[in-house]
Design a protein around this motif. Structure first.
Motif, mmCIF file in Angstrom:
data_model
loop_
_atom_site.group_PDB
_atom_site.id
_atom_site.type_symbol
_atom_site.label_atom_id
_atom_site.label_comp_id
_atom_site.label_asym_id
_atom_site.label_seq_id
_atom_site.Cartn_x
_atom_site.Cartn_y
_atom_site.Cartn_z
ATOM 1 N N MET A 92 5.190 1.861 -2.886
ATOM 2 C CA MET A 92 6.099 0.741 -2.644
ATOM 3 C C MET A 92 5.757 0.038 -1.329
ATOM 4 N N GLU A 93 5.524 0.843 -0.279
ATOM 5 C CA GLU A 93 5.279 0.249 1.034
ATOM 6 C C GLU A 93 3.999 -0.579 1.035
ATOM 7 N N TRP A 94 2.950 -0.099 0.352
ATOM 8 C CA TRP A 94 1.695 -0.847 0.376
ATOM 9 C C TRP A 94 1.839 -2.185 -0.341
ATOM 10 N N THR A 95 2.666 -2.241 -1.379
ATOM 11 C CA THR A 95 2.842 -3.518 -2.079
ATOM 12 C C THR A 95 3.562 -4.524 -1.195
ATOM 13 N N ILE A 96 4.482 -4.069 -0.364
ATOM 14 C CA ILE A 96 5.195 -4.973 0.539
ATOM 15 C C ILE A 96 4.223 -5.608 1.529
ATOM 16 N N TRP A 97 3.377 -4.775 2.132
ATOM 17 C CA TRP A 97 2.415 -5.311 3.104
ATOM 18 C C TRP A 97 1.340 -6.160 2.423
ATOM 19 N N TRP A 100 12.518 -7.340 -2.799
ATOM 20 C CA TRP A 100 11.783 -6.943 -1.603
ATOM 21 C C TRP A 100 10.389 -7.539 -1.571
ATOM 22 N N ALA A 138 8.910 -10.295 1.041
ATOM 23 C CA ALA A 138 7.709 -9.997 1.828
ATOM 24 C C ALA A 138 6.668 -11.098 1.661
#
Length: 260
Positions: free
Chosen positions: A1-6, A211, A215
């Motif tokens: 999830m975090e990598w998709t946000i960045w 989200w 982003a």
């Protein structure tokens, strides 16, 4: 999830920096990234893209307003006709046209020749170009309504379609870019609201990926400001060739991804 946000933030930043000087929000280029790389399902990818436009739009618009570029009636005329189109397009997308295959074919068939046409017209001597007048009120209304509906169906702001058409008619990029970005922002705001309402009546993934959309939009907010700030320093011919290249390149990309 975090990598998709960045990844979404970086994609929005890079795309908007390149596209804002020619009046394109970048959503049409972000769409294949969301589908193929970030894994956003269809039709939720459409409102996610519209959310990107809503968040990213003020960056470029604020800079254009500060530079005094947001004047004249072109933006108002575009908004007046794209707004009803985007609402109708949202309904069509949710209830009648969930798949992206037809969209890819249509975009390829439209943007490839349009980009080539704009490229060739830009390279002609200035005395041989068409007059820089606006299209007639009837033609402009038909174009804006059609583009608004396409934007509502597929989550693109419309600048990638309106920009090349107006530029190929001879209008100056300094006039086109702010107007198409205003139309993109207002129609995206209306389209995102329409999808939020339609999500209540549809069992599928209709609501945006909040989200990821935020982003991507935050990156686009910064990139749009940078791109709008660069525009006055770029030659008119370079801007027109950039728009032609973006249109033809996007058409080629969607042609390669269209179903056989």
């Amino acid at each position: 999830m975090e990598w998709t946000i960045w990844a979404g933030f970086a994609a929005g930043l890079l795309i908007s920096t390149v596209t804002a000087p020619v009046g394109v929000s970048g959503a049409v280029f972000l769409l294949p990234v969301q589908l193929s790389v970030l894994g956003v399902p269809s039709p939720a990818v459409t409102p996610t893209n519209l959310l990107f436009n809503v968040v990213a739009g003020p960056g470029a618009l604020w800079r254009y307003r500060r530079d005094g570029a947001l004047h004249g009636g072109l933006a108002r005329r575009l908004v007046a006709w794209t707004l009803p189109g985007v609402i109708a397009g949202a309904a069509v997308r949710v209830f009648a046209l969930p798949g992206p295959g037809v969209f890819r074919l249509l975009v390829a068939a439209f943007l490839l020749p349009l980009g080539a046409w704009l490229f060739l017209r830009t390279l002609r001597p200035a005395r041989r170009r068409a007059d820089a007048a606006e299209p007639s009120a009837r033609l402009l209304a038909a174009l804006a309504l059609t583009v608004g509906m396409i934007g509502g169906i597929y989550g693109i702001g419309g600048g990638s379609l309106l920009g090349p058409i107006l530029a190929a008619r001879g209008m100056q990029m300094a006039r086109i870019a702010p107007a198409t970005l205003v139309a993109t922002f207002t129609t995206s705001l209306a389209g995102a609201a329409a999808y939020a309402v339609l999500a209540l009546a549809s069992p599928g993934p209709v609501a945006p990926d909040w989200w990821l959309g935020l982003a991507c939009g935050t990156g686009g907010l910064l990139g749009g400001y940078l791109g709008a700030r660069l525009q006055p320093y770029l030659p008119e011919t370079a801007l027109r060739l950039l728009l032609a290249t973006l249109a033809a390149g996007l058409g080629a990309l969607y042609a390669a991804r269209a179903p056989l």
